[in-house]
Design a protein around this motif. Structure first.
Motif, PDB file in Angstrom:
ATOM      1  N   LEU A 140       7.060   4.826  -4.555  1.00  0.00           N
ATOM      2  CA  LEU A 140       5.936   4.377  -5.378  1.00  0.00           C
ATOM      3  C   LEU A 140       5.441   2.977  -5.019  1.00  0.00           C
ATOM      4  N   ASP A 142       3.827  -0.320  -2.886  1.00  0.00           N
ATOM      5  CA  ASP A 142       2.493  -0.504  -2.308  1.00  0.00           C
ATOM      6  C   ASP A 142       2.502  -0.559  -0.788  1.00  0.00           C
ATOM      7  N   TYR A 169       4.200  11.303 -14.032  1.00  0.00           N
ATOM      8  CA  TYR A 169       2.781  11.167 -13.706  1.00  0.00           C
ATOM      9  C   TYR A 169       1.967  12.457 -13.761  1.00  0.00           C
ATOM     10  N   GLU A 174      -4.347  10.134 -12.633  1.00  0.00           N
ATOM     11  CA  GLU A 174      -4.151   9.755 -11.227  1.00  0.00           C
ATOM     12  C   GLU A 174      -3.210  10.682 -10.474  1.00  0.00           C
ATOM     13  N   TRP A 175      -2.715  11.752 -11.126  1.00  0.00           N
ATOM     14  CA  TRP A 175      -1.674  12.575 -10.529  1.00  0.00           C
ATOM     15  C   TRP A 175      -2.106  13.225  -9.218  1.00  0.00           C
ATOM     16  N   GLU A 177      -4.312  12.359  -6.999  1.00  0.00           N
ATOM     17  CA  GLU A 177      -4.392  11.373  -5.924  1.00  0.00           C
ATOM     18  C   GLU A 177      -3.009  10.869  -5.538  1.00  0.00           C
ATOM     19  N   LEU A 178      -2.144  10.618  -6.534  1.00  0.00           N
ATOM     20  CA  LEU A 178      -0.794  10.132  -6.249  1.00  0.00           C
ATOM     21  C   LEU A 178       0.021  11.176  -5.506  1.00  0.00           C
ATOM     22  N   HIS A 179      -0.101  12.435  -5.914  1.00  0.00           N
ATOM     23  CA  HIS A 179       0.635  13.512  -5.253  1.00  0.00           C
ATOM     24  C   HIS A 179       0.250  13.597  -3.779  1.00  0.00           C
ATOM     25  N   LYS A 181      -1.017  11.175  -1.953  1.00  0.00           N
ATOM     26  CA  LYS A 181      -0.563   9.961  -1.275  1.00  0.00           C
ATOM     27  C   LYS A 181       0.914  10.055  -0.909  1.00  0.00           C
ATOM     28  N   ILE A 182       1.738  10.539  -1.856  1.00  0.00           N
ATOM     29  CA  ILE A 182       3.175  10.663  -1.603  1.00  0.00           C
ATOM     30  C   ILE A 182       3.444  11.724  -0.552  1.00  0.00           C
TER      31      ILE A 182
END
Length: 495
Positions: A140, A142, A169, A174-175, A177-179, A181-182
């Protein structure tokens, strides 16, 4: 910029060897965690836990355990103190290592990132642990760099970290987009699948995370005796191991385990005492591997080490595209879908043509060609730790190709490559070229290669088609005791 990575491991004796080996190279990457996990081979047990009544296959193709029932007792459990003991040994070698190269992490830093993860039983991910929380924080953060998570045991602690992120999350805006990204950020390099956590959780919820099975058991683990004769095999035999590695005055190497060397392993029964039980040669090893008898000080196993070999800056381009191959082997996409029918990003080892000492060709694990390079480089690093004099040590040459490593050409063209090498030890350095046919398009079989001094002329065959890739491996090899190396992998794209 260095690659960043986290190690997870289950404390198998070859994991312990791999960690000792890795620490000689800890300057080459940014290590952000050492986490102990469990696997189908090792766990501490949780009161009341029950194991499913089933059998599973081990990495040799046979059943590894017939016992079903409670998971509440330890199974081949070596404890967790060994990690700090290895870091203590690293601390003794640290001053000498720092005289040979910059960037070695301090022992106190290593202690600060060493955590216990999910160790209860095979696939256990009941709750968050210090280890899973460390992994979660790194996922998580930056930092935009890829996070390479090495899995030497089970995937369960990594899965727990991902599960905690999902639970926190997935109901937030934002899930999505976060998913994504990860999924892009995390790459798992794994010594196979040693628990069900990948298939049962990661593949189901994070199918796009790249999962590279770097398992090359015959090249760098217990069964290496079955491989064809040649230089790679010679560097795993007792003569090389004892003379070039085990005899050096390095604290890290004094705890390194080889066949029948007298080491006793905490938590193992007689069937797992490869160093201290002379009967194991026939009872375990001979029964599995064609009655081949290991000798005292023969290489034992580092089955997990390809998970970090793939990260080291040896000049090949594996991480750019794992189908390109390199020192840690070449990989191909596996046709694997989760229960939802989604394609999962899983890769497995490809085989390459290996030429043995008698000139016989055979298909072998794609890392086998490079084991001699790896072993000699390892021996040189052990010598660094034993003697802090830079002048007495050997250090890798730095290879360059004047024309660069990405070239475009048409069929019938003649491509010229001019290579040179700088040697920090002022030793003579030989440069060689070869067409890497296994990684190349079919037209590579008809490519003409002519070498004169440090220049190669490559004639692109008339059978080449637009878009074909032709890989040329350029190698610099130092004329020192350890014959240290550097590679450049030139890729010619047919236009």
């Amino acid at each position: 910029m260095k690659l960043r990575t986290i190690i997870t491991q289950d404390a198998e004796v070859d994991d312990q060897n791999s960690l000792r080996h890795f620490l000689y190279y800890a300057n080459e990457v940014e290590l952000q965690g050492i986490v102990q996990t469990s696997s189908k081979f090792h766990w501490v047990g949780i009161p009341g836990a029950v194991k499913p009544d089933k059998k599973s296959d081990d990495d040799f193709g046979g059943e590894y355990a017939e016992v079903s029932g409670p998971f509440d007792q330890p199974y081949r459990w070596p404890g967790t103190d060994w990690m700090m003991r290895e870091i203590d040994d690293y601390e003794k070698d640290y001053p000498n290592l720092c005289k040979h190269a910059e960037g070695y992490p301090t022992p106190d830093y290593l202690r600060s990132i060493t955590k216990i993860g999910n160790i209860g039983y095979e696939g256990e991910m009941e709750k968050a642990t210090e280890g899973s929380n460390l992994i979660k924080e790194r996922i998580l953060d930056d930092d935009e760099r890829t996070l390479y998570i090495q899995v030497w045991g089970g995937t369960n602690t990594v899965a727990r970290a991902l599960k905690d992120i999902q639970e926190e999350y997935e109901n937030k805006p934002e899930w999505t987009e976060l998913h994504a990204k990860i999924t892009k950020k995390v790459v798992i390099t794994a010594c196979g699948e040693q628990d069900p956590a990948y298939k049962e959780y990661v593949a189901e919820n994070w199918p796009g995370i790249q999962f590279i099975k770097t398992l090359q058991m015959q090249s760098y683990a217990y069964p290496w005796f079955v491989m064809p004769e040649g230089e790679s095999k010679d560097t795993l035999k007792a003569d090389f191991m004892e003379k070039e590695i085990l005899s050096k005055d390095s604290a890290l190497i004094k705890g390194y385990c080889t066949w029948l060397d007298g080491h006793e392993y905490e938590g193992e029964g007689p069937e797992g005492q490869f160093g201290a039980n002379p009967n194991i040669v026939n009872d375990w090893f001979g029964a599995r591997f064609l009655k081949i008898v290991p000798q005292k000080y023969d290489f034992l196993s580092e089955g997990d080490s390809p998970t970090f070999f793939i990260l080291l800056p040896w000049g090949t381009r594996t991480l750019e595209d794992v189908t390109y191959g390199g020192v840690a082997g070449r990989y191909h996409k596996v046709d694997f879908k989760n229960s939802k029918g989604e394609d999962c990003n899983v890769w497995d080892v490809s085989k390459d043509i290996y030429v043995d000492k008698d000139g016989n060709e055979s298909e072998q694990e794609s890392m086998w060609l490079y084991v001699a390079d790896i072993q000699r480089d390892f021996a040189a690093r052990v010598a660094w730790a034993a003697d802090g004099s830079y002048e007495k040590g050997e250090h890798s040459p730095k290879l360059s190709v004047e024309q660069g490593v990405d070239i475009t050409a048409a069929k019938g063209d003649v491509v010229t490559l001019t290579a040179s090498a700088e040697n920090p030890d002022k030793l003579d350095t030989a440069i060689s070229f070869r067409v890497y046919k296994d990684a190349s398009a079919d037209c590579a079989a008809d490519v003409k290669l002519e070498v004169s001094d440090n220049t190669a002329k490559i004639t692109i065959s008339e059978s080449a088609k637009s878009g074909d890739l032709i890989h040329i491996m350029v190698k610099a090899e130092s004329n020192g005791h350890y014959r240290l190396f550097d590679y450049k992998q030139v890729i010619i794209t047919v236009k």
